[in-house]
Design a protein around this motif. Structure first.
Motif, PDB file in Angstrom:
ATOM      1  N   PRO A 100      20.218  29.191  17.460  1.00 17.09           N
ATOM      2  CA  PRO A 100      20.721  31.333  16.680  1.00 17.09           C
ATOM      3  C   PRO A 100      20.445  31.752  17.943  1.00 17.09           C
ATOM      4  O   PRO A 100      19.484  31.952  18.741  1.00 17.09           O
ATOM      5  CB  PRO A 100      19.713  31.424  15.736  1.00 17.09           C
ATOM      6  CG  PRO A 100      19.044  29.987  14.956  1.00 17.09           C
ATOM      7  CD  PRO A 100      18.582  29.036  16.437  1.00 17.09           C
ATOM      8  N   LEU A 113      21.485  36.101  18.179  1.00 16.30           N
ATOM      9  CA  LEU A 113      22.060  37.457  17.455  1.00 16.30           C
ATOM     10  C   LEU A 113      22.280  38.645  18.961  1.00 16.30           C
ATOM     11  O   LEU A 113      21.565  38.313  19.632  1.00 16.30           O
ATOM     12  CB  LEU A 113      20.232  37.907  16.877  1.00 16.30           C
ATOM     13  CG  LEU A 113      19.542  37.330  15.174  1.00 16.30           C
ATOM     14  CD1 LEU A 113      20.019  35.519  15.920  1.00 16.30           C
ATOM     15  CD2 LEU A 113      18.672  37.724  15.167  1.00 16.30           C
ATOM     16  N   ILE A 122      18.181  36.356  21.368  1.00 16.65           N
ATOM     17  CA  ILE A 122      18.392  37.875  21.362  1.00 16.65           C
ATOM     18  C   ILE A 122      18.853  38.618  22.796  1.00 16.65           C
ATOM     19  O   ILE A 122      18.549  38.177  23.196  1.00 16.65           O
ATOM     20  CB  ILE A 122      16.951  38.722  20.783  1.00 16.65           C
ATOM     21  CG1 ILE A 122      16.683  37.850  18.950  1.00 16.65           C
ATOM     22  CG2 ILE A 122      18.059  39.996  20.553  1.00 16.65           C
ATOM     23  CD1 ILE A 122      15.571  39.202  18.881  1.00 16.65           C
ATOM     24  N   GLN A 138      19.858  41.674  11.790  1.00 20.82           N
ATOM     25  CA  GLN A 138      19.575  39.982  11.356  1.00 20.82           C
ATOM     26  C   GLN A 138      18.284  39.528  11.646  1.00 20.82           C
ATOM     27  O   GLN A 138      18.439  38.459  10.894  1.00 20.82           O
ATOM     28  CB  GLN A 138      20.538  39.471  12.411  1.00 20.82           C
ATOM     29  CG  GLN A 138      21.727  40.029  12.686  1.00 20.82           C
ATOM     30  CD  GLN A 138      22.477  39.578  14.368  1.00 20.82           C
ATOM     31  OE1 GLN A 138      23.455  38.319  14.089  1.00 20.82           O
ATOM     32  NE2 GLN A 138      22.408  40.660  15.128  1.00 20.82           N
ATOM     33  N   GLY A 184      22.437  45.192  14.172  1.00 19.09           N
ATOM     34  CA  GLY A 184      22.489  44.230  14.041  1.00 19.09           C
ATOM     35  C   GLY A 184      20.989  43.707  14.477  1.00 19.09           C
ATOM     36  O   GLY A 184      20.736  42.964  14.259  1.00 19.09           O
TER      37      GLY A 184
END
Length: 337
Positions: A175, A177, A150, A189, A186
């Motif tokens: 991933p 984010l 993140i 997510q 956001g």
């Protein structure tokens, strides 16, 4: 009656638990939700209760990593009309976030257990550090959980894409984010990773916004948040690890205090996963045991000269390899003595 399957209970734990209930004592399965000031909180079919370790368990356990950690499934007994349970054993862990204990001792410290996805939370400000991200990725890969990254505080950054590209280069396939937890932009997510029975944990330095993210997901101010100090360094807002159920029973969240120090507790092989690009390059080295420092025909050094690989990434790779080799040697020495 609480449905433990929504808290992560499945056939893996059920099969191990049945072995214990073949004895005379009837145990109840429960999950550790917090440990604070020598007192546990557990979640069982009867609800959330306080718990303490049995004298026999405490006597038999020889090392600290065998004690219950947040996220562990345990076997407990409960007397009627009491709101406290006794913890008798810890079930095998599906995954386990561990680090070497701070200081000179060569011991494993379990941070939390039975995690499905571990989120490393960093920011677009002074906390952004590619080498620290690499270190956290080795930490997470070794646990058996899936990593995700993140990048928080996007509202403070005008070049988000540049930061994202830098992270993508060192974390292919993981991933990433981008969000602004403060502006609630956001954060949704994360719901893609929250499913019934799944557990996620948030890791990272203090002041990166972990508690703000968790408060958003829980739809309540369960975790205290603080602004940054005048020197832009984060304050510790979470003082101990705690597991929460997401509203609507959409999974479990573990909040963990910011860690000033991460001394890796892992096999040397885990570095190959974090630095997969270097491992691929090393297959083309002239010597199978190339150290990527001074040998002729080193494909890794050639990649640096050609601008394909960053020198600092190789330094980070070699540093982690040396650290884990030293840890392995110390552990072997401790076993023999």
């Amino acid at each position: 009656m609480i449905d433990l399957k929504k808290s992560g209970w499945d056939s893996f734990f059920e099969n191990h638990f049945l072995k214990y209930n073949q004895q005379n004592t009837i145990y109840i399965p429960a999950r550790i939700t917090s440990f604070h000031r020598n007192l546990y909180s557990v979640l069982s079919e009867c609800g959330e209760l306080k718990g303490e370790i049995s004298g026999k368990f405490r006597y038999q356990v020889q090392s600290i990593e065998k004690f219950p950690a947040v996220g562990d499934w345990v076997g407990v007994t409960k007397k009627e009309h009491e709101d406290k349970v006794i913890i008798h054993f810890v079930l095998p862990r599906k995954s386990c976030l561990s680090r070497k204990t701070p200081g000179v001792k060569t011991e494993e410290q379990v941070i939390c257990a039975n995690i499905d996805t571990s989120f490393l939370v960093t920011t677009f400000d002074r906390d952004f550090n590619l080498r620290r991200i690499e270190r956290y990725l080795s930490f997470i890969w070794d646990s058996g959980a899936n990593p995700a990254i993140i990048l928080n505080k996007a509202d403070l950054c005008t070049d988000v894409e540049i930061f994202v590209r830098e992270v993508e280069l060192i974390s292919p396939g993981i991933p990433i984010l981008c969000m602004s937890a403060l502006e609630k932009s956001g954060v949704e997510q994360i719901y893609n990773f929250l499913k019934e029975g799944q557990t996620i944990v948030f890791l990272g330095s203090s002041g990166t916004g972990k508690s703000t993210i968790i408060n958003y997901l829980l739809d309540a101010p369960k975790q205290a948040t603080n602004t940054l100090r005048s020197d832009d360094k984060g304050r510790h807002t979470t003082s101990f690890r705690e597991l929460f159920m997401v509203p609507g029973e959409k999974g479990m969240i573990i909040d963990s205090p910011g860690m000033r120090e991460i001394q890796l507790w892992a096999d040397e092989d885990i570095v190959e996963k974090t630095f997969a690009d270097i491992e691929v390059l090393s297959q083309r080295c002239r010597f199978n045991d190339c150290s990527h420092t001074k040998e002729p025909g080193c494909a890794v050094k050639e990649a640096i000269e050609e601008g394909i690989l960053e020198p600092k990434r190789l330094e980070s790779y070699l540093k982690q390899k040396r650290e884990l080799k030293g840890l392995s040697e110390k552990s072997e020495f401790a076993k023999k003595n």
